[in-house]
Design a protein around this motif. Structure first.
Motif, PDB file in Angstrom:
ATOM      1  N   MET A  81       0.867  -1.166   0.000  1.00 40.12           N
ATOM      2  CA  MET A  81       0.000   0.000   0.000  1.00 40.12           C
ATOM      3  C   MET A  81       0.908   1.221   0.000  1.00 40.12           C
ATOM      4  SD  MET A  81      -2.893   1.334   2.735  1.00 40.12           S
ATOM      5  CE  MET A  81      -4.067  -0.001   2.434  1.00 40.12           C
ATOM      6  N   THR A  82       0.802   2.042  -1.041  1.00 42.33           N
ATOM      7  CA  THR A  82       1.640   3.238  -1.170  1.00 42.33           C
ATOM      8  C   THR A  82       0.763   4.428  -1.529  1.00 42.33           C
ATOM      9  OG1 THR A  82       2.009   2.978  -3.560  1.00 42.33           O
ATOM     10  CG2 THR A  82       3.527   1.808  -2.083  1.00 42.33           C
ATOM     11  N   THR A  83       1.377   5.599  -1.644  1.00 42.32           N
ATOM     12  CA  THR A  83       0.665   6.745  -2.200  1.00 42.32           C
ATOM     13  C   THR A  83       0.479   6.521  -3.704  1.00 42.32           C
ATOM     14  OG1 THR A  83       2.653   8.001  -2.768  1.00 42.32           O
ATOM     15  CG2 THR A  83       1.794   8.240  -0.512  1.00 42.32           C
ATOM     16  N   LEU A  84      -0.245   7.410  -4.364  1.00 42.72           N
ATOM     17  CA  LEU A  84      -0.457   7.316  -5.807  1.00 42.72           C
ATOM     18  C   LEU A  84       0.856   7.405  -6.576  1.00 42.72           C
ATOM     19  CD1 LEU A  84      -3.592   9.635  -6.099  1.00 42.72           C
ATOM     20  CD2 LEU A  84      -3.581   7.145  -6.317  1.00 42.72           C
ATOM     21  N   LYS A  85       1.854   8.034  -5.977  1.00 41.79           N
ATOM     22  CA  LYS A  85       3.161   8.163  -6.616  1.00 41.79           C
ATOM     23  C   LYS A  85       4.122   7.048  -6.223  1.00 41.79           C
ATOM     24  CE  LYS A  85       2.872  13.208  -7.010  1.00 41.79           C
ATOM     25  NZ  LYS A  85       3.491  14.513  -6.627  1.00 41.79           N
ATOM     26  N   GLY A  86       3.631   6.074  -5.442  1.00 43.60           N
ATOM     27  CA  GLY A  86       4.474   4.956  -5.035  1.00 43.60           C
ATOM     28  C   GLY A  86       5.315   5.216  -3.805  1.00 43.60           C
ATOM     29  N   GLU A 124       4.114   9.524  12.213  1.00 42.29           N
ATOM     30  CA  GLU A 124       3.994  10.972  12.260  1.00 42.29           C
ATOM     31  C   GLU A 124       2.532  11.414  12.263  1.00 42.29           C
ATOM     32  OE1 GLU A 124       6.440  12.337   9.051  1.00 42.29           O
ATOM     33  OE2 GLU A 124       8.312  11.800  10.085  1.00 42.29           O
ATOM     34  N   THR A 125       2.232  12.493  11.564  1.00 40.13           N
ATOM     35  CA  THR A 125       0.898  13.086  11.614  1.00 40.13           C
ATOM     36  C   THR A 125      -0.182  12.134  11.097  1.00 40.13           C
ATOM     37  OG1 THR A 125       1.250  14.054   9.428  1.00 40.13           O
ATOM     38  CG2 THR A 125       1.831  15.402  11.335  1.00 40.13           C
ATOM     39  N   PRO A 126      -1.429  12.303  11.574  1.00 45.09           N
ATOM     40  CA  PRO A 126      -2.506  11.379  11.189  1.00 45.09           C
ATOM     41  C   PRO A 126      -2.919  11.423   9.727  1.00 45.09           C
ATOM     42  CG  PRO A 126      -3.062  12.571  13.200  1.00 45.09           C
ATOM     43  CD  PRO A 126      -1.862  13.233  12.622  1.00 45.09           C
ATOM     44  N   LEU A 127      -2.619  12.518   9.032  1.00 44.52           N
ATOM     45  CA  LEU A 127      -3.150  12.692   7.682  1.00 44.52           C
ATOM     46  C   LEU A 127      -2.189  12.184   6.611  1.00 44.52           C
ATOM     47  CD1 LEU A 127      -5.511  13.879   6.046  1.00 44.52           C
ATOM     48  CD2 LEU A 127      -4.245  16.035   5.963  1.00 44.52           C
ATOM     49  N   ASN A 128      -2.712  11.336   5.712  1.00 44.07           N
ATOM     50  CA  ASN A 128      -1.976  10.923   4.522  1.00 44.07           C
ATOM     51  C   ASN A 128      -2.515  11.723   3.344  1.00 44.07           C
ATOM     52  OD1 ASN A 128      -0.432   9.335   2.608  1.00 44.07           O
ATOM     53  ND2 ASN A 128      -2.370   8.328   2.120  1.00 44.07           N
ATOM     54  N   LYS A 129      -1.673  12.565   2.766  1.00 48.64           N
ATOM     55  CA  LYS A 129      -2.118  13.484   1.720  1.00 48.64           C
ATOM     56  C   LYS A 129      -1.932  12.949   0.301  1.00 48.64           C
ATOM     57  CE  LYS A 129      -1.236  17.695   4.406  1.00 48.64           C
ATOM     58  NZ  LYS A 129      -0.537  19.014   4.401  1.00 48.64           N
ATOM     59  N   GLY A 130      -1.266  11.806   0.159  1.00 47.89           N
ATOM     60  CA  GLY A 130      -0.882  11.367  -1.176  1.00 47.89           C
ATOM     61  C   GLY A 130      -1.805  10.390  -1.853  1.00 47.89           C
ATOM     62  N   GLY A 131      -3.033  10.195  -1.314  1.00 51.86           N
ATOM     63  CA  GLY A 131      -3.886   9.153  -1.866  1.00 51.86           C
ATOM     64  C   GLY A 131      -3.277   7.790  -1.610  1.00 51.86           C
ATOM     65  N   LEU A 132      -3.841   6.740  -2.206  1.00 45.71           N
ATOM     66  CA  LEU A 132      -3.238   5.430  -2.008  1.00 45.71           C
ATOM     67  C   LEU A 132      -3.593   4.457  -3.115  1.00 45.71           C
ATOM     68  CD1 LEU A 132      -5.301   2.956  -0.849  1.00 45.71           C
ATOM     69  CD2 LEU A 132      -5.364   4.474   1.100  1.00 45.71           C
ATOM     70  N   VAL A 133      -2.688   3.494  -3.284  1.00 46.38           N
ATOM     71  CA  VAL A 133      -2.890   2.338  -4.156  1.00 46.38           C
ATOM     72  C   VAL A 133      -2.549   1.108  -3.333  1.00 46.38           C
ATOM     73  CG1 VAL A 133      -2.228   1.169  -6.272  1.00 46.38           C
ATOM     74  CG2 VAL A 133      -2.236   3.662  -6.185  1.00 46.38           C
ATOM     75  N   ASP A 182       1.614  -7.023  -9.889  1.00 44.34           N
ATOM     76  CA  ASP A 182       2.796  -6.165  -9.958  1.00 44.34           C
ATOM     77  C   ASP A 182       2.382  -4.735  -9.566  1.00 44.34           C
ATOM     78  OD1 ASP A 182       4.946  -4.556 -10.675  1.00 44.34           O
ATOM     79  OD2 ASP A 182       5.426  -5.719 -12.471  1.00 44.34           O
ATOM     80  N   HIS A 183       2.720  -4.340  -8.354  1.00 46.34           N
ATOM     81  CA  HIS A 183       2.308  -3.037  -7.845  1.00 46.34           C
ATOM     82  C   HIS A 183       2.881  -1.905  -8.696  1.00 46.34           C
ATOM     83  CE1 HIS A 183       0.744  -0.485  -4.576  1.00 46.34           C
ATOM     84  NE2 HIS A 183       1.826   0.271  -4.738  1.00 46.34           N
ATOM     85  N   LYS A 184       4.131  -2.054  -9.097  1.00 48.76           N
ATOM     86  CA  LYS A 184       4.775  -1.018  -9.897  1.00 48.76           C
ATOM     87  C   LYS A 184       4.071  -0.852 -11.241  1.00 48.76           C
ATOM     88  CE  LYS A 184       9.282   0.429 -11.682  1.00 48.76           C
ATOM     89  NZ  LYS A 184      10.722   0.058 -11.843  1.00 48.76           N
ATOM     90  N   ALA A 185       3.628  -1.968 -11.831  1.00 46.89           N
ATOM     91  CA  ALA A 185       2.923  -1.898 -13.114  1.00 46.89           C
ATOM     92  C   ALA A 185       1.602  -1.142 -12.978  1.00 46.89           C
ATOM     93  CB  ALA A 185       2.677  -3.306 -13.645  1.00 46.89           C
ATOM     94  N   VAL A 186       0.921  -1.306 -11.846  1.00 45.87           N
ATOM     95  CA  VAL A 186      -0.315  -0.561 -11.591  1.00 45.87           C
ATOM     96  C   VAL A 186      -0.013   0.926 -11.491  1.00 45.87           C
ATOM     97  CG1 VAL A 186      -2.189  -0.176  -9.949  1.00 45.87           C
ATOM     98  CG2 VAL A 186      -1.466  -2.516 -10.486  1.00 45.87           C
ATOM     99  N   LEU A 187       1.024   1.273 -10.728  1.00 44.70           N
ATOM    100  CA  LEU A 187       1.386   2.682 -10.543  1.00 44.70           C
ATOM    101  C   LEU A 187       1.714   3.359 -11.865  1.00 44.70           C
ATOM    102  CD1 LEU A 187       3.680   2.368  -7.387  1.00 44.70           C
ATOM    103  CD2 LEU A 187       1.387   3.373  -7.455  1.00 44.70           C
ATOM    104  N   GLU A 188       2.391   2.632 -12.736  1.00 42.89           N
ATOM    105  CA  GLU A 188       2.819   3.214 -14.007  1.00 42.89           C
ATOM    106  C   GLU A 188       1.647   3.548 -14.925  1.00 42.89           C
ATOM    107  OE1 GLU A 188       5.522   0.283 -15.423  1.00 42.89           O
ATOM    108  OE2 GLU A 188       7.238   1.090 -14.302  1.00 42.89           O
ATOM    109  N   LYS A 189       0.503   2.930 -14.709  1.00 43.91           N
ATOM    110  CA  LYS A 189      -0.671   3.195 -15.533  1.00 43.91           C
ATOM    111  C   LYS A 189      -1.458   4.423 -15.066  1.00 43.91           C
ATOM    112  CE  LYS A 189      -1.573  -1.599 -17.021  1.00 43.91           C
ATOM    113  NZ  LYS A 189      -1.674  -1.349 -18.477  1.00 43.91           N
ATOM    114  N   LEU A 190      -1.196   4.889 -13.860  1.00 48.49           N
ATOM    115  CA  LEU A 190      -2.005   5.956 -13.292  1.00 48.49           C
ATOM    116  C   LEU A 190      -1.659   7.313 -13.903  1.00 48.49           C
ATOM    117  CD1 LEU A 190      -1.911   5.000  -9.499  1.00 48.49           C
ATOM    118  CD2 LEU A 190      -3.566   4.303 -11.237  1.00 48.49           C
ATOM    119  N   PRO A 191      -2.673   8.128 -14.195  1.00 47.03           N
ATOM    120  CA  PRO A 191      -2.405   9.481 -14.701  1.00 47.03           C
ATOM    121  C   PRO A 191      -1.871  10.371 -13.574  1.00 47.03           C
ATOM    122  CG  PRO A 191      -4.754   9.170 -14.364  1.00 47.03           C
ATOM    123  CD  PRO A 191      -4.109   7.836 -14.121  1.00 47.03           C
ATOM    124  N   ASN A 192      -1.243  11.473 -13.950  1.00 47.35           N
ATOM    125  CA  ASN A 192      -0.774  12.427 -12.952  1.00 47.35           C
ATOM    126  C   ASN A 192      -1.961  12.990 -12.183  1.00 47.35           C
ATOM    127  OD1 ASN A 192       1.967  12.221 -13.618  1.00 47.35           O
ATOM    128  ND2 ASN A 192       1.770  13.731 -15.275  1.00 47.35           N
TER     129      ASN A 192
END
Length: 351
Positions: free
Chosen positions: A308-313, A320-329, A335-345
């Motif tokens: 489980m990572t942010t949208l940018k991997g 640290e702080t309670p808020l995760n600002k980067g979305g998640l995948v 292949d997690h990396k292959a999923v990330l590579e398909k995501l738009p900016n």
């Protein structure tokens, strides 16, 4: 002739008593020695200022017990129609965040059970109040944990951060869509998710995972990302649907569901006899999300080889702080990396 009797001289009596004392000393000296050693060990910790290390298998057992105990409160409040719903504010997107008596009652049991058992660790909960509950751990370690998890693994208490969500999917809870509701506990060590517990109060099922040790769950035999079935939040399904179709094509199946815990379980294979959740290949969230919502799922997936990572991997820090600002995948079995590579900016901070 008068019967003969056995007479012990004063010296014989003394020898007999000394022998008896010797036997008693031999029997109890081992017990006394072990107790003295334990006392010295505890005393050395106290006088040296050191804190007692945390046994991770025990913390897993306490986490499971806390999630189940909180779940009983959640279920009882819902069944008694005692929600006493009110709003605790709005999300960044302007969605009202409900608070119910189920959230608070569950928080009191879960938070206090963990803090009463491990007072020196940091515990972060979605809810807050000053009610002190003297609830204590049963000292029982479930059989499946004893079977799968080794004991004796200890960490310093200052390295531990526990994230608890006393009632995940509160909006769905108020709508009586109880299949989405979970209670969750996550243990992070030095910011890394290590133990994850997701409990379903209305079925009684509890999923748990310990990274590098084991889990009572498993990944499904097969997944697809060409295109995948993607599970997303009900409250943001409009924006995320176009995001996902841009990534994987218009034929991609998008499943809208409540509760981050439920969405993680949708990636896994439910044990025989348990109520099936929706089945998905990927879980994506494109807006801000709190760490008590996602930490347990992150640990559970990682225990099964997932991520489980942010949208940018990016790796998410849970110290640290309670808020995760980067979305998640979130994925497992693909292949997690292959999923990330398909995501738009996409910048969650701008949406």
């Amino acid at each position: 002739m008068a019967p003969m009797g056995i007479r012990l001289s004063p010296l014989g009596v003394a020898v007999f008593c000394l022998l008896g004392i010797g036997v008693i000393y031999h029997l109890y000296s081992g017990v006394i020695s072990s107790r003295l050693a334990a006392f010295r060990a505890d005393s050395s910790l106290i006088f040296s200022g050191q804190k007692k290390p945390v046994d991770m298998r025990e913390l897993l057992a306490v986490s499971v017990e806390a999630a189940v105990l909180g779940g009983k409160e959640v279920k009882a409040v819902r069944e008694e129609n005692g929600l006493q719903e009110k709003s605790k504010g709005k999300t960044r997107e302007g969605v009202s965040e409900p608070l119910t008596n189920g959230d608070l009652q569950s928080h009191r049991k879960m938070f206090n059970l963990i803090k009463n058992t491990f007072p020196e660790i940091t515990v972060n909960s979605e809810e807050h109040d000053n009610v002190v509950d003297k609830v204590t751990w049963s000292r029982e370690i479930p059989a499946d944990i004893l079977e799968k998890i080794e004991g004796g693994k200890e960490v310093p208490p200052e390295s531990v951060t526990v994230w608890i969500d006393p009632l995940d999917a509160t909006q769905e809870y108020t709508e009586n869509l109880v299949k989405y509701v979970t209670t969750m506990v996550c243990v992070a060590v030095d910011g890394k998710p290590v133990i994850g517990v997701i409990h379903q109060p209305f079925t009684g099922f509890t999923a748990w995972g310990f990274v590098g040790q084991g889990s009572n769950m498993r990944a499904r035999p097969s997944y697809s990302i060409s295109p995948p079935k993607v599970i997303v939040s009900r409250s943001h399904s409009g924006k995320v649907k176009s995001f996902i179709q841009d990534a994987f094509g218009n034929s991609t199946t998008v499943i809208a569901a409540g509760g981050a815990g439920y969405k993680v379980l949708a990636l896994l294979e439910m044990p025989a006899g348990e109520t099936a959740t929706d089945q998905a290949d990927v879980y994506i969230h494109i807006t801000f999300i709190k760490k008590w919502d996602i930490c347990a799922g992150a640990a559970l997936l990682q225990a099964l080889g997932g991520q489980m990572t942010t949208l940018k991997g990016e790796v998410i820090d849970y110290a640290e702080t309670p808020l995760n600002k980067g979305g998640l995948v979130a994925t497992v079995g693909v292949d997690h990396k292959a999923v990330l590579e398909k995501l738009p900016n996409w910048d969650p901070d701008k949406h």
